[in-house]
Design a protein around this motif. Structure first.
Motif, PDB file in Angstrom:
ATOM      1  N   UNK A 161       0.851  -1.189   0.000  1.00 40.48           N
ATOM      2  CA  UNK A 161       0.000   0.000   0.000  1.00 40.48           C
ATOM      3  C   UNK A 161       0.885   1.237   0.000  1.00 40.48           C
ATOM      4  N   UNK A 162       0.308   2.339  -0.424  1.00 36.34           N
ATOM      5  CA  UNK A 162       0.984   3.623  -0.291  1.00 36.34           C
ATOM      6  C   UNK A 162      -0.076   4.703  -0.068  1.00 36.34           C
ATOM      7  N   UNK A 163       0.382   5.840   0.402  1.00 34.69           N
ATOM      8  CA  UNK A 163      -0.525   6.967   0.646  1.00 34.69           C
ATOM      9  C   UNK A 163       0.167   8.262   0.273  1.00 34.69           C
ATOM     10  N   UNK A 164      -0.491   9.025  -0.602  1.00 38.16           N
ATOM     11  CA  UNK A 164      -0.015  10.350  -1.022  1.00 38.16           C
ATOM     12  C   UNK A 164      -1.214  11.283  -0.874  1.00 38.16           C
ATOM     13  N   UNK A 165      -1.271  11.994   0.209  1.00 40.88           N
ATOM     14  CA  UNK A 165      -2.447  12.794   0.535  1.00 40.88           C
ATOM     15  C   UNK A 165      -2.669  13.891  -0.501  1.00 40.88           C
ATOM     16  N   UNK A 166      -3.878  13.924  -1.073  1.00 39.03           N
ATOM     17  CA  UNK A 166      -4.216  14.930  -2.077  1.00 39.03           C
ATOM     18  C   UNK A 166      -5.702  15.276  -2.044  1.00 39.03           C
ATOM     19  N   UNK A 167      -6.573  14.266  -2.127  1.00 42.91           N
ATOM     20  CA  UNK A 167      -8.013  14.496  -2.192  1.00 42.91           C
ATOM     21  C   UNK A 167      -8.677  14.513  -0.820  1.00 42.91           C
ATOM     22  N   UNK A 168      -7.941  14.057   0.196  1.00 38.10           N
ATOM     23  CA  UNK A 168      -8.481  13.934   1.549  1.00 38.10           C
ATOM     24  C   UNK A 168      -7.609  14.723   2.527  1.00 38.10           C
ATOM     25  N   UNK A 169      -8.256  15.247   3.581  1.00 36.95           N
ATOM     26  CA  UNK A 169      -7.513  15.911   4.644  1.00 36.95           C
ATOM     27  C   UNK A 169      -7.206  17.364   4.355  1.00 36.95           C
ATOM     28  N   UNK A 170      -6.155  17.870   4.963  1.00 32.83           N
ATOM     29  CA  UNK A 170      -5.749  19.267   4.828  1.00 32.83           C
ATOM     30  C   UNK A 170      -4.909  19.444   3.559  1.00 32.83           C
ATOM     31  N   UNK A 171      -5.320  20.311   2.622  1.00 33.16           N
ATOM     32  CA  UNK A 171      -4.542  20.493   1.395  1.00 33.16           C
ATOM     33  C   UNK A 171      -3.094  20.901   1.654  1.00 33.16           C
ATOM     34  N   UNK A 172      -2.834  21.511   2.804  1.00 32.78           N
ATOM     35  CA  UNK A 172      -1.457  21.907   3.124  1.00 32.78           C
ATOM     36  C   UNK A 172      -0.558  20.710   3.360  1.00 32.78           C
ATOM     37  N   UNK A 173      -1.150  19.532   3.572  1.00 32.48           N
ATOM     38  CA  UNK A 173      -0.377  18.322   3.834  1.00 32.48           C
ATOM     39  C   UNK A 173      -0.185  17.467   2.587  1.00 32.48           C
ATOM     40  N   UNK A 174      -0.340  18.063   1.413  1.00 30.05           N
ATOM     41  CA  UNK A 174      -0.211  17.309   0.172  1.00 30.05           C
ATOM     42  C   UNK A 174       1.109  16.541   0.124  1.00 30.05           C
ATOM     43  N   UNK A 175       1.039  15.286  -0.276  1.00 26.93           N
ATOM     44  CA  UNK A 175       2.124  14.303  -0.411  1.00 26.93           C
ATOM     45  C   UNK A 175       2.448  13.592   0.895  1.00 26.93           C
ATOM     46  N   UNK A 176       1.835  13.995   2.023  1.00 29.74           N
ATOM     47  CA  UNK A 176       2.065  13.292   3.279  1.00 29.74           C
ATOM     48  C   UNK A 176       1.276  11.982   3.300  1.00 29.74           C
ATOM     49  N   UNK A 177       1.801  10.988   3.992  1.00 31.49           N
ATOM     50  CA  UNK A 177       1.133   9.697   4.120  1.00 31.49           C
ATOM     51  C   UNK A 177       0.195   9.713   5.315  1.00 31.49           C
ATOM     52  N   UNK A 178      -1.018   9.183   5.126  1.00 34.86           N
ATOM     53  CA  UNK A 178      -1.929   9.072   6.274  1.00 34.86           C
ATOM     54  C   UNK A 178      -1.475   7.959   7.214  1.00 34.86           C
ATOM     55  N   UNK A 179      -0.500   7.146   6.771  1.00 34.81           N
ATOM     56  CA  UNK A 179      -0.020   6.037   7.597  1.00 34.81           C
ATOM     57  C   UNK A 179       0.957   6.538   8.648  1.00 34.81           C
ATOM     58  N   UNK A 180       2.095   7.070   8.209  1.00 34.32           N
ATOM     59  CA  UNK A 180       3.147   7.478   9.147  1.00 34.32           C
ATOM     60  C   UNK A 180       3.614   8.913   8.940  1.00 34.32           C
ATOM     61  N   UNK A 181       2.892   9.664   8.092  1.00 34.86           N
ATOM     62  CA  UNK A 181       3.179  11.068   7.789  1.00 34.86           C
ATOM     63  C   UNK A 181       4.481  11.250   7.010  1.00 34.86           C
ATOM     64  N   UNK A 182       5.052  10.169   6.496  1.00 35.64           N
ATOM     65  CA  UNK A 182       6.211  10.294   5.613  1.00 35.64           C
ATOM     66  C   UNK A 182       5.770  10.986   4.322  1.00 35.64           C
ATOM     67  N   UNK A 183       6.754  11.458   3.544  1.00 37.78           N
ATOM     68  CA  UNK A 183       6.455  12.221   2.337  1.00 37.78           C
ATOM     69  C   UNK A 183       6.811  11.442   1.077  1.00 37.78           C
ATOM     70  N   UNK A 184       6.210  11.866  -0.017  1.00 37.69           N
ATOM     71  CA  UNK A 184       6.541  11.399  -1.366  1.00 37.69           C
ATOM     72  C   UNK A 184       6.234   9.929  -1.609  1.00 37.69           C
ATOM     73  N   UNK A 185       5.143   9.436  -1.030  1.00 36.68           N
ATOM     74  CA  UNK A 185       4.591   8.150  -1.422  1.00 36.68           C
ATOM     75  C   UNK A 185       5.409   6.924  -1.083  1.00 36.68           C
ATOM     76  N   UNK A 186       5.972   6.851   0.110  1.00 36.32           N
ATOM     77  CA  UNK A 186       6.701   5.653   0.510  1.00 36.32           C
ATOM     78  C   UNK A 186       5.725   4.494   0.713  1.00 36.32           C
TER      79      UNK A 186
END
Length: 231
Positions: A161-186
């Protein structure tokens, strides 16, 4: 009723038909609070098994109406998380994007039990009204996919699985993971996955009222026969 057969126990609030290794009473209560629609029962329509693919997920989850997806995952650092998403529409194998133009349609959300948080679809009042439009992606070659980030994505083998925040949550957090808050789709490893269809809890006392009504009819019938015999 056949000899040895037993009547099924009536459903009560918090029932999980089919069982669960990921949910307990506290987590289900948290899902009820996040959804905000009162108590509900859950039906386990799919549990990940070794060797399963996206086709198995769709065979179990498609056409079941609103569902919760739960994922137990492990990141590169070895930390384990329990995350997931609420999909108000049925999953499907061939419908592509389920798009939600209006805010009243944007009721899906993602969540994290390990680092308690909920991420809702971005409303159309945001400077880019279309950012929260894509609710889920539905294709036989993918597991559950939420948002166009993708905000939560499961591959065809149901092992990554991966998570790249874009359509959900705070737009300021774009590219953050909802899993561990890492960046750039780990990516993270999927250890377990369960899908639950949602069903409403029966009206309190509905069965009791029905039995009372049947009993009253029987009583009146009995007393009527007694009067007839005495006449």
């Amino acid at each position: 009723m056949a000899a040895g057969a037993m009547a099924a126990a009536p459903a009560v609030a918090g029932d999980v038909t089919g069982g669960s290794a990921l949910l307990d009473d506290g987590r289900q209560a948290q899902l009820e609070r996040w959804l905000g629609a009162g108590e509900f029962n859950l039906d386990n329509v799919y549990t990940l098994r070794a060797g399963d693919t996206s086709a198995d997920f769709h065979a179990g989850a498609d056409g079941k109406g609103a569902t919760f997806t739960l994922l137990e995952v492990t990141n590169a650092a070895g930390a384990q998380y329990l995350v997931g998403g609420y999909n108000p529409q049925s999953w499907a194998s061939d419908e592509g994007w389920h798009e939600t133009e209006r805010d009243w349609q944007r009721t899906a959300f993602l969540f994290n039990f390990t680092r308690p948080a909920v991420y809702r679809q971005i409303p159309s009042t945001y400077i880019l009204p279309s950012q929260g439009r894509r609710q889920t992606f539905n294709d036989t070659d993918f597991g559950p996919v939420f948002g166009s980030g993708p905000d939560l994505f499961v591959n065809d083998r149901l092992d990554t699985a991966l998570s790249w925040q874009l359509s959900y949550g705070n737009p300021a957090d774009e590219s953050a993971s909802i899993v561990d808050r890492s960046l750039r789709g780990q990516t993270v490893r999927i250890d377990a996955m369960e899908i639950f269809a949602i069903s409403p809890v029966p009206e309190p006392g509905g069965d009791a009222m029905l039995l009372l009504g049947i009993g009253a009819l029987g009583w009146f019938g009995l007393t009527g026969r007694k009067r007839t015999c005495r006449a």
